[in-house]
Each structure stands twice: as C-alpha cells, then as structure tokens.
Design an enzyme around this catalytic site. Structure first.
Site, PDB file in Angstrom:
ATOM      1  N   ASP A   1       0.843  -1.190   0.000  1.00  0.00           N
ATOM      2  CA  ASP A   1       0.000   0.000   0.000  1.00  0.00           C
ATOM      3  C   ASP A   1       0.885   1.250   0.000  1.00  0.00           C
ATOM      4  O   ASP A   1       2.070   1.180   0.354  1.00  0.00           O
ATOM      5  CB  ASP A   1      -0.889  -0.042   1.246  1.00  0.00           C
ATOM      6  CG  ASP A   1      -1.692   1.211   1.441  1.00  0.00           C
ATOM      7  OD1 ASP A   1      -2.450   1.578   0.526  1.00  0.00           O
ATOM      8  OD2 ASP A   1      -1.566   1.833   2.510  1.00  0.00           O
TER       9      ASP A   1
ATOM     10  N   ASP B   1      -0.370   5.132   0.850  1.00  0.00           N
ATOM     11  CA  ASP B   1      -0.678   6.088   1.920  1.00  0.00           C
ATOM     12  C   ASP B   1      -0.684   5.406   3.282  1.00  0.00           C
ATOM     13  O   ASP B   1      -1.437   4.461   3.519  1.00  0.00           O
ATOM     14  CB  ASP B   1      -2.037   6.745   1.676  1.00  0.00           C
ATOM     15  CG  ASP B   1      -2.021   7.702   0.494  1.00  0.00           C
ATOM     16  OD1 ASP B   1      -1.009   8.397   0.321  1.00  0.00           O
ATOM     17  OD2 ASP B   1      -3.017   7.764  -0.248  1.00  0.00           O
TER      18      ASP B   1
ATOM     19  N   ASP C   1      -7.137  -3.294   2.873  1.00  0.00           N
ATOM     20  CA  ASP C   1      -6.091  -4.299   2.628  1.00  0.00           C
ATOM     21  C   ASP C   1      -6.546  -5.710   3.004  1.00  0.00           C
ATOM     22  O   ASP C   1      -5.846  -6.686   2.717  1.00  0.00           O
ATOM     23  CB  ASP C   1      -4.814  -3.946   3.402  1.00  0.00           C
ATOM     24  CG  ASP C   1      -4.119  -2.724   2.831  1.00  0.00           C
ATOM     25  OD1 ASP C   1      -3.615  -2.817   1.700  1.00  0.00           O
ATOM     26  OD2 ASP C   1      -4.105  -1.671   3.501  1.00  0.00           O
TER      27      ASP C   1
ATOM     28  N   ASP D   1      -2.021  -1.093   5.723  1.00  0.00           N
ATOM     29  CA  ASP D   1      -2.385  -0.478   7.002  1.00  0.00           C
ATOM     30  C   ASP D   1      -3.870  -0.156   7.121  1.00  0.00           C
ATOM     31  O   ASP D   1      -4.281   0.471   8.093  1.00  0.00           O
ATOM     32  CB  ASP D   1      -1.585   0.812   7.214  1.00  0.00           C
ATOM     33  CG  ASP D   1      -2.118   1.976   6.378  1.00  0.00           C
ATOM     34  OD1 ASP D   1      -2.553   1.742   5.227  1.00  0.00           O
ATOM     35  OD2 ASP D   1      -2.102   3.116   6.883  1.00  0.00           O
TER      36      ASP D   1
ATOM     37  N   LYS E   1      -8.582  -4.922  -3.655  1.00  0.00           N
ATOM     38  CA  LYS E   1      -7.137  -5.097  -3.823  1.00  0.00           C
ATOM     39  C   LYS E   1      -6.763  -6.552  -4.090  1.00  0.00           C
ATOM     40  O   LYS E   1      -5.800  -6.824  -4.817  1.00  0.00           O
ATOM     41  CB  LYS E   1      -6.393  -4.572  -2.588  1.00  0.00           C
ATOM     42  CG  LYS E   1      -6.402  -3.055  -2.464  1.00  0.00           C
ATOM     43  CD  LYS E   1      -5.545  -2.591  -1.291  1.00  0.00           C
ATOM     44  CE  LYS E   1      -5.467  -1.081  -1.211  1.00  0.00           C
ATOM     45  NZ  LYS E   1      -4.572  -0.622  -0.120  1.00  0.00           N
TER      46      LYS E   1
END
EC number: 3.1.3.18
Length: 234
Positions: free
Chosen positions: A8, A10, A182, A178, A155
C-alpha cells in the site's frame, strides 16, 4: 516461496502527512535490487499510482483505485470495474448531507472504477444509503477516504490480475498494508504484514505486525519479508 511484494502507499510508505518516507523507498529499492518485483497497491487514482511507480522505480504492475485498475510503467491499463451505481448513491448522499465532498481526484475526472468521498460523512451513513437503495456497491474506509465501488473490485482481485502479468500466483506474493481495504489483499496472498497503526481487524489477519508505524513500518515490513524468505541474511 515469496517472489513479489505488494505494498500500500498512503500510511504504509509515507509519513502521516502523506509525504514519502525515505526509509520505505530505500527498502523498496533494496527488494528490487535483490530481484523481487514490488507492486504498488493503492485506493488512489491510476495517475497517482503510475507517477509513484516511475518515481520510486518499482518494476511490478501497479494496482490503483482499490483494485479497479491494473497498470504498468508503459502506462498500459486494464479496468476491472466502472462507476456502476456510484452516481446514484452520490446524488442521494448530497441530498441528505449537502456538505459531503468528493475527493479531488473525482473532481478532476481521474477515476474510472469507483467513487471516493472525503471522510466528512461516516462510512456507516454511506453503507446505509447503499442498503436502502439496494445498490450494487460496497463502501470501505481506507483511513484516508471512503471508497465506494462494485463488490468485485478490491485489492485482492487486483493482485490476482497483476500476478498474471508477472507469471506468478497470488500465494507467491507478500502484502504490506495499514487499512481496512487491505483485508481483501490479505485473503489472496501467501504472506501478510500489517503496519503498526493498522486497525485491529487487519492486525488479526496478519502473519506479522510491525513495531513501527507509517513509512518506518513499511520499511520494517519489507526487510522482515526479505529476511524471512532468505533474500537477506538474518
């Protein structure tokens, strides 16, 4: 055996203010130098992911719009979703919450596979309207924005499709993230790392949780993977 890393952007390779964290970039480049392709995976737009791929120097495909777009350094793109019922939702949301705002990437027409709403409206409100109107959508809070998309866009599915380009299986990928978005990546990959500030729901599904947050945690996660799977000496 892990043959690629997906990560990831951000909150995972950045500081809290979204500036790139130097240690994370160095760790990504170390993995690449060791022959491990890195795939950037983000809820952000394809333009954002493409630029990050070029600037950081990753060789794996990028996965943008929460899995709705797969792209590469040659700027070839595959779209796995579209806007669907998103604008029906947006119209109703604005009637009830006039102060609701789209993300800037929506305003500039950069997105093709879903709606992104600033976190001025609770995600539960958005989910409630989706259910009330019986729309074929889901809403996920990434911690930075609310992503509204078709149910098949996530994702995990993005990683599945990107792996075909690399000639590997999702089980040969380690994912670092995070956010709540995810979780779908964690369902398909072979190894899962949650960064320290991740929500408990993500940490519970992780094989490893970093001790450091944000970009320092992303860097720690990459080094952990490289050592665990024999690419670096312990």
């Amino acid at each position: 055996m892990i043959k690629a890393i997906s990560i990831d952007i951000d909150g995972t390779i950045t500081y809290p203010n979204r500036r790139l964290q130097e240690n994370a970039v160095e760790a990504i480049r170390l993995a690449e130098n060791l022959g491990i392709p890195v795939m950037l995976v983000t809820g952000n737009s394809a333009c954002f992911a493409y630029a990050a791929t070029i600037l950081i120097g990753t060789t794996g495909p990028f996965i943008a719009e929460d899995g709705g777009v797969i792209g590469d350094k040659s700027n070839n793109r595959i779209f796995l979703g579209d806007m669907g019922d998103s604008m029906i939702l947006w119209s109703e949301l604005k009637k009830r919450y006039p102060n609701a705002e789209m993300s800037d990437t929506m305003k500039y027409g950069e997105r093709r596979a879903g709606l992104v709403i600033k976190r001025t409206v609770p995600v539960e409100v958005v989910r409630g309207i989706i259910e009330e109107l019986n729309l074929d959508l889901i809403a996920v809070d990434s911690g930075y924005a609310i992503h509204v998309k078709q149910p098949h866009v996530n994702k995990g599915e993005g990683i599945r499709n990107a792996c075909q380009k690399l000639g590997i299986t999702p089980e040969q990928v380690a994912h670092i993230g995070d956010g709540e978005n995810d979780l779908d990546a964690f369902k398909v990959v072979g190894y899962r790392v949650a960064v320290a500030q991740a929500p408990e729901v993500l940490k519970r599904e992780a094989d490893h949780v970093t001790t450091k947050p944000y970009g320092d945690g992303g860097a720690e996660g990459i080094i952990h993977i490289l050592k665990k799977f024999g690419y670096l000496e312990i």
